[in-house]
Design an enzyme around this catalytic site. Structure first.
Site, mmCIF file in Angstrom:
data_model
loop_
_atom_site.group_PDB
_atom_site.id
_atom_site.type_symbol
_atom_site.label_atom_id
_atom_site.label_comp_id
_atom_site.label_asym_id
_atom_site.label_seq_id
_atom_site.Cartn_x
_atom_site.Cartn_y
_atom_site.Cartn_z
ATOM 1 N N THR A 17 0.609 -1.212 0.275
ATOM 2 C CA THR A 17 0.135 0.220 0.154
ATOM 3 C C THR A 17 0.157 1.001 -0.105
ATOM 4 O O THR A 17 0.558 2.437 -0.212
ATOM 5 C CB THR A 17 -0.918 0.354 1.480
ATOM 6 O OG1 THR A 17 -0.249 -0.077 2.232
ATOM 7 C CG2 THR A 17 -1.975 -1.204 0.701
ATOM 8 N N LYS A 43 -3.715 -1.515 8.063
ATOM 9 C CA LYS A 43 -4.975 -2.007 6.932
ATOM 10 C C LYS A 43 -5.835 -3.535 6.799
ATOM 11 O O LYS A 43 -5.499 -3.409 5.455
ATOM 12 C CB LYS A 43 -4.648 -0.904 5.678
ATOM 13 C CG LYS A 43 -3.578 0.510 5.827
ATOM 14 C CD LYS A 43 -4.028 1.009 4.473
ATOM 15 C CE LYS A 43 -2.987 1.990 4.883
ATOM 16 N NZ LYS A 43 -2.335 3.148 3.047
ATOM 17 N N GLU A 102 16.424 -1.053 -0.182
ATOM 18 C CA GLU A 102 17.745 -0.688 0.342
ATOM 19 C C GLU A 102 18.638 0.804 1.266
ATOM 20 O O GLU A 102 17.277 0.648 1.949
ATOM 21 C CB GLU A 102 18.698 -0.464 -1.033
ATOM 22 C CG GLU A 102 18.143 1.671 -1.526
ATOM 23 C CD GLU A 102 17.830 2.033 -2.294
ATOM 24 O OE1 GLU A 102 19.752 1.974 -2.378
ATOM 25 O OE2 GLU A 102 17.560 3.089 -3.499
ATOM 26 N N GLU A 211 30.924 -7.730 -9.997
ATOM 27 C CA GLU A 211 31.161 -6.255 -9.860
ATOM 28 C C GLU A 211 32.410 -6.145 -8.159
ATOM 29 O O GLU A 211 32.635 -6.781 -7.635
ATOM 30 C CB GLU A 211 30.394 -5.071 -9.323
ATOM 31 C CG GLU A 211 30.012 -5.772 -7.687
ATOM 32 C CD GLU A 211 29.255 -4.761 -7.324
ATOM 33 O OE1 GLU A 211 28.097 -4.423 -6.494
ATOM 34 O OE2 GLU A 211 28.378 -3.597 -8.570
ATOM 35 N N HIS A 249 27.671 0.185 -4.922
ATOM 36 C CA HIS A 249 26.365 -1.074 -4.200
ATOM 37 C C HIS A 249 27.926 -0.828 -3.258
ATOM 38 O O HIS A 249 28.812 -0.606 -2.881
ATOM 39 C CB HIS A 249 26.524 -2.440 -4.018
ATOM 40 C CG HIS A 249 26.071 -2.675 -5.242
ATOM 41 N ND1 HIS A 249 25.774 -3.272 -6.794
ATOM 42 C CD2 HIS A 249 24.757 -1.744 -6.213
ATOM 43 C CE1 HIS A 249 24.741 -3.689 -7.491
ATOM 44 N NE2 HIS A 249 24.065 -2.854 -6.482
#
Length: 300
Positions: A17, A43, A102, A211, A249
Site C-alpha cells: 500500500t 490496513k 536498500e 563487480e 553498491h
C-alpha cells in the site's frame, strides 16, 4: 522450467500500500505475476484495485499465506522495518522472500538472512531488483518487457547490468534472471544460482555478472570449476574503479588486491569462464558459445 519463481508462484507484497509497493505491484500484475495479497498490519481487510484485479490486504504474512496459499513475498518496506518483515515471512513458512529495500543496516541483514536460512526461507537481496522468469512470473522491479522466455540463466549483483544483458540477449531469451543484490551480505549467492541453473533442464547457458569487492566471484569460480558442466559467460564491473573507494553498491569496495576486477577475472578465466570487457561483449560471447553448440549438434 525456471529457478525459484514459476507461473505457479503465489506472491504476497509486504508494503503493497506504499507508493513503491503500489507502483511495482501494478507492474508485476501486468507481467502475469499471481499477486494474491498485500500485507500491512495497519490496513487489514482493505482491498486495493489494480485495473481489473482486486488484491486483498492482510494484517500479517501468516494470515495472507493461510488465506491464499502464498509461497513468495516481495518486501517493499522501509529499511528500519525490513528485518522484522523477513523474520515474519520466515516464521510464517514462506519459501522465498525477495527483499527490494536498500539501505538496510548490515547487522540487520546478517540477522535476518541467517534466521531465514534456519527456517528454510530463501532470501533474494536485500538491495536487489528481484527476479523474473519471463513469461511466467516477476517478483520485484525488473522491467518485464525487455526480453522473452528462453534458455539463458542470469545471475547478477547489479540491477542495471541485469537489465542491459536481458535487453541485449532478448532474441534468445531467459529461463530466469536473478538480481542477488550488491550489499556486503545477501541471502542468495552466485553459487546458489549456479547450482540451481545447473539442475534446471531448460537452462542451456549461464551468464554471471559480478563487480568489485568481496570474494563472491572467486568462490563462484571454484564452484564452476568443480560442479558446473554448462557453459558460463562472465562480466565483472569495476575495472576502472579507484582502489579503496566504495563504488555504488555498499559491497563494492577494494582493499589492496583483494576484490579487484582483475582478481575476479583471473579466477573465472582459470575456471574456463570467458570474461567480457563490456556488457555488449558479454552478449557477443553468449552468441558465440550458443552458435558453437549449435554447430556441434546441440539445439540452436
Amino acid at each position: 522450467m525456471a529457478i525459484y519463481l514459476t507461473k505457479e508462484s503465489k506472491v504476497l507484497v509486504q508494503g503493497m500500500t506504499g507508493a513503491e509497493g503500489m507502483k511495482h505491484t501494478r507492474r508485476m500484475l501486468a507481467a502475469g505475476t499471481d499477486v494474491v495479497g498485500g500485507v500491512n498490519p495497519r490496513k487489514p481487510g482493505r482491498t486495493v484495485h489494480f485495473d481489473e484485479r482486486a488484491v486483498p490486504v492482510f494484517g500479517s504474512v501468516r494470515e495472507g499465506m493461510e488465506r491464499t496459499g502464498a509461497d513468495v513475498t516481495v518486501v517493499f518496506v522501509p529499511p528500519a522495518f525490513a528485518k522484522g518483515a523477513v523474520v515474519e515471512a520466515a516464521d510464517a513458512g514462506l519459501g522465498l522472500a525477495v527483499v527490494i529495500t536498500e539501505g538496510i543496516p548490515v547487522h540487520d541483514s546478517v540477522a535476518f538472512t541467517a534466521y531465514a536460512r534456519s527456517r528454510g526461507t530463501r532470501v533474494i537481496g536485500p538491495n536487489c531488483p528481484g527476479l523474473i522468469s519471463p513469461g511466467q512470473s516477476n517478483a520485484g522491479i525488473i522491467p518485464p518487457d525487455i526480453t522473452k522466455p528462453g534458455r539463458i540463466g542470469l545471475v547478477s549483483k547489479s540491477g542495471t547490468l541485469t537489465y542491459q544483458l536481458m535487453h541485449e540477449l532478448r532474441d534468445i531469451g531467459f529461463s530466469t534472471c536473478v538480481g542477488i543484490g550488491g550489499d556486503p551480505v545477501v541471502g542468495t549467492s552466485h553459487i546458489d544460482c549456479l547450482a540451481a541453473f545447473q539442475d534446471d533442464p531448460d537452462t542451456e547457458l549461464i551468464v554471471l555478472i559480478g563487480e568489485i569487492g568481496g570474494d563472491a566471484e572467486e568462490r563462484a569460480a571454484a564452484h564452476i570449476r568443480d560442479h558446473v558442466t554448462k557453459p558460463v559467460v562472465g562480466y565483472i564491473a569495476g575495472f576502472t574503479a579507484p582502489e579503496g573507494r566504495t563504488m555504488g553498491h555498499a559491497g563494492a569496495i577494494v582493499s589492496g588486491s583483494s576484490g579487484t576486477a582483475r582478481a575476479k577475472k583471473d579466477a573465472l578465466e582459470a575456471a574456463g569462464v570467458p570474461v567480457a570487457s563490456t556488457p555488449t561483449d558479454a552478449a557477443r560471447h553468449v552468441l558465440a558459445v550458443l552458435s558453437g553448440a549449435a554447430r556441434n549438434g546441440a539445439p540452436a
